[in-house]
Design an enzyme around this catalytic site. Structure first.
Site, PDB file in Angstrom:
ATOM      1  N   HIS A 101       0.771  -1.156  -0.065  1.00  0.00           N
ATOM      2  CA  HIS A 101       0.098  -0.015   0.144  1.00  0.00           C
ATOM      3  C   HIS A 101       0.781   1.295   0.125  1.00  0.00           C
ATOM      4  O   HIS A 101       0.330   2.450  -0.125  1.00  0.00           O
ATOM      5  CB  HIS A 101      -0.870  -0.036   1.129  1.00  0.00           C
ATOM      6  CG  HIS A 101      -2.053  -0.915   1.228  1.00  0.00           C
ATOM      7  ND1 HIS A 101      -2.691  -1.109  -0.049  1.00  0.00           N
ATOM      8  CD2 HIS A 101      -2.290  -1.974   2.030  1.00  0.00           C
ATOM      9  CE1 HIS A 101      -3.574  -2.227   0.269  1.00  0.00           C
ATOM     10  NE2 HIS A 101      -3.356  -2.558   1.398  1.00  0.00           N
ATOM     11  N   HIS A 129       2.629   8.597   2.530  1.00  0.00           N
ATOM     12  CA  HIS A 129       1.079   8.437   2.710  1.00  0.00           C
ATOM     13  C   HIS A 129       0.397   9.567   1.862  1.00  0.00           C
ATOM     14  O   HIS A 129       1.063  10.710   1.681  1.00  0.00           O
ATOM     15  CB  HIS A 129       0.850   8.383   3.995  1.00  0.00           C
ATOM     16  CG  HIS A 129       1.195   7.335   4.973  1.00  0.00           C
ATOM     17  ND1 HIS A 129       0.681   6.111   4.748  1.00  0.00           N
ATOM     18  CD2 HIS A 129       2.345   7.185   5.443  1.00  0.00           C
ATOM     19  CE1 HIS A 129       1.350   5.578   5.661  1.00  0.00           C
ATOM     20  NE2 HIS A 129       2.287   5.911   6.088  1.00  0.00           N
TER      21      HIS A 129
END
Length: 275
Positions: A101, A129
């Site tokens: 991810h 992120h």
């Protein structure tokens, strides 16, 4: 002996840091394979369910010192005793890794350290992120990088830098060939040679400090967080480049904001402009 209210606050935060240091003797490793969980709540393994996937991930749902949080100005104490974030970094060999991810840059040999409360924390890795995980007064930004450090006795500290859309980030520009190579294939790892961690620019001596957790499973608590006050810039193309290299079909990889539960938050501002 009578202490001022300010001095009591300083002692309280020092006690929090000491308690965190003692409690965090077990090494706080983020998982290397993130495919068991998702950032999509509709998947059944989204953020609200992380703590139920494995017993050792229970902190993700039951922990009281979780990250990320909203750094509210009205709740932040301005201090000068924390000291400047002094980085003693050096160029070292590194590898780009697709964890499922996010993209992680792992330094494979000694890339230097920072010192917090007299303890050396060695730089291990950084990862990205998008959008940002932490917020400032409720405002979310376009991206956030986390520089993860570990002491010899297993304590962890993370430096966070947030970005908004604007001019290109020089560090990501330097890593672009590596991201592009991973975007075109399903490989999960690529050695990219020597990388200088000083290329991750801060641009400000001011930073927020609080005690929180890892923002990915196992969500280990008692992590010392330092969030740089200055929001830097990145292009929209650079944000997309990193997300496309992951191949997870998700548009975001940011954990939702967690409850503060009365935790202390401080903003370091040097009393001496030359400090």
């Amino acid at each position: 002996m009578i202490f001022s209210k300010k001095r009591v606050c300083e002692f309280s935060f020092m006690f929090l840091v000491l308690a965190a240091s003692i409690a965090a003797l077990a090494r706080a490793h983020e998982v290397d394979d993130e495919r068991e969980f998702s950032y999509d709540e509709r998947s059944g393994v989204g953020p609200s369910r992380w703590g139920a996937i494995h017993p050792e991930w229970e902190h993700c749902n039951s922990g009281k010192m979780q990250s990320p949080i909203d750094l509210l100005n009205k709740r932040v104490k301005i201090v000068s005793h924390l000291g400047k974030l002094k980085r003693s970094y050096k160029p070292a060999n590194a590898t780009l890794i697709n964890r499922g991810h996010d993209m992680m840059l792992r330094w494979t040999n000694n890339a230097g350290h920072i010192k917090i409360n007299g303890t050396k924390f060695h730089l291990r890795q950084c990862h990205w992120h998008s959008p940002s995980e932490h917020t400032l007064d409720g405002r979310k930004f376009d991206m956030e990088v986390h520089l993860v450090h570990e002491s010899d006795d297993g304590r962890t500290t993370v430096i966070g830098v947030m970005y908004k859309i604007g001019r290109p980030d020089t560090f990501i520009s330097m890593l672009k060939p590596g991201f592009e190579a991973l975007r075109e294939v399903k490989d999960i790892e690529k050695s990219i040679g020597v990388v200088d961690p000083y290329l991750v620019k801060f641009g400000s001596r001011k930073y927020y400090r609080y005690i929180g957790s890892l923002t990915v499973p196992p969500c280990t608590p008692n992590i010392i967080w330092s969030i740089v006050r200055k929001v830097r810039t990145v292009t929209r193309e650079q944000v997309h480049l990193i997300r496309e290299a992951v191949h997870d079909t998700l548009e975001v990889n940011a954990r939702p904001i967690q409850r503060t539960n009365g935790r202390s938050m401080e903003l370091y501002r040097p009393s001496d402009p030359k400090n």
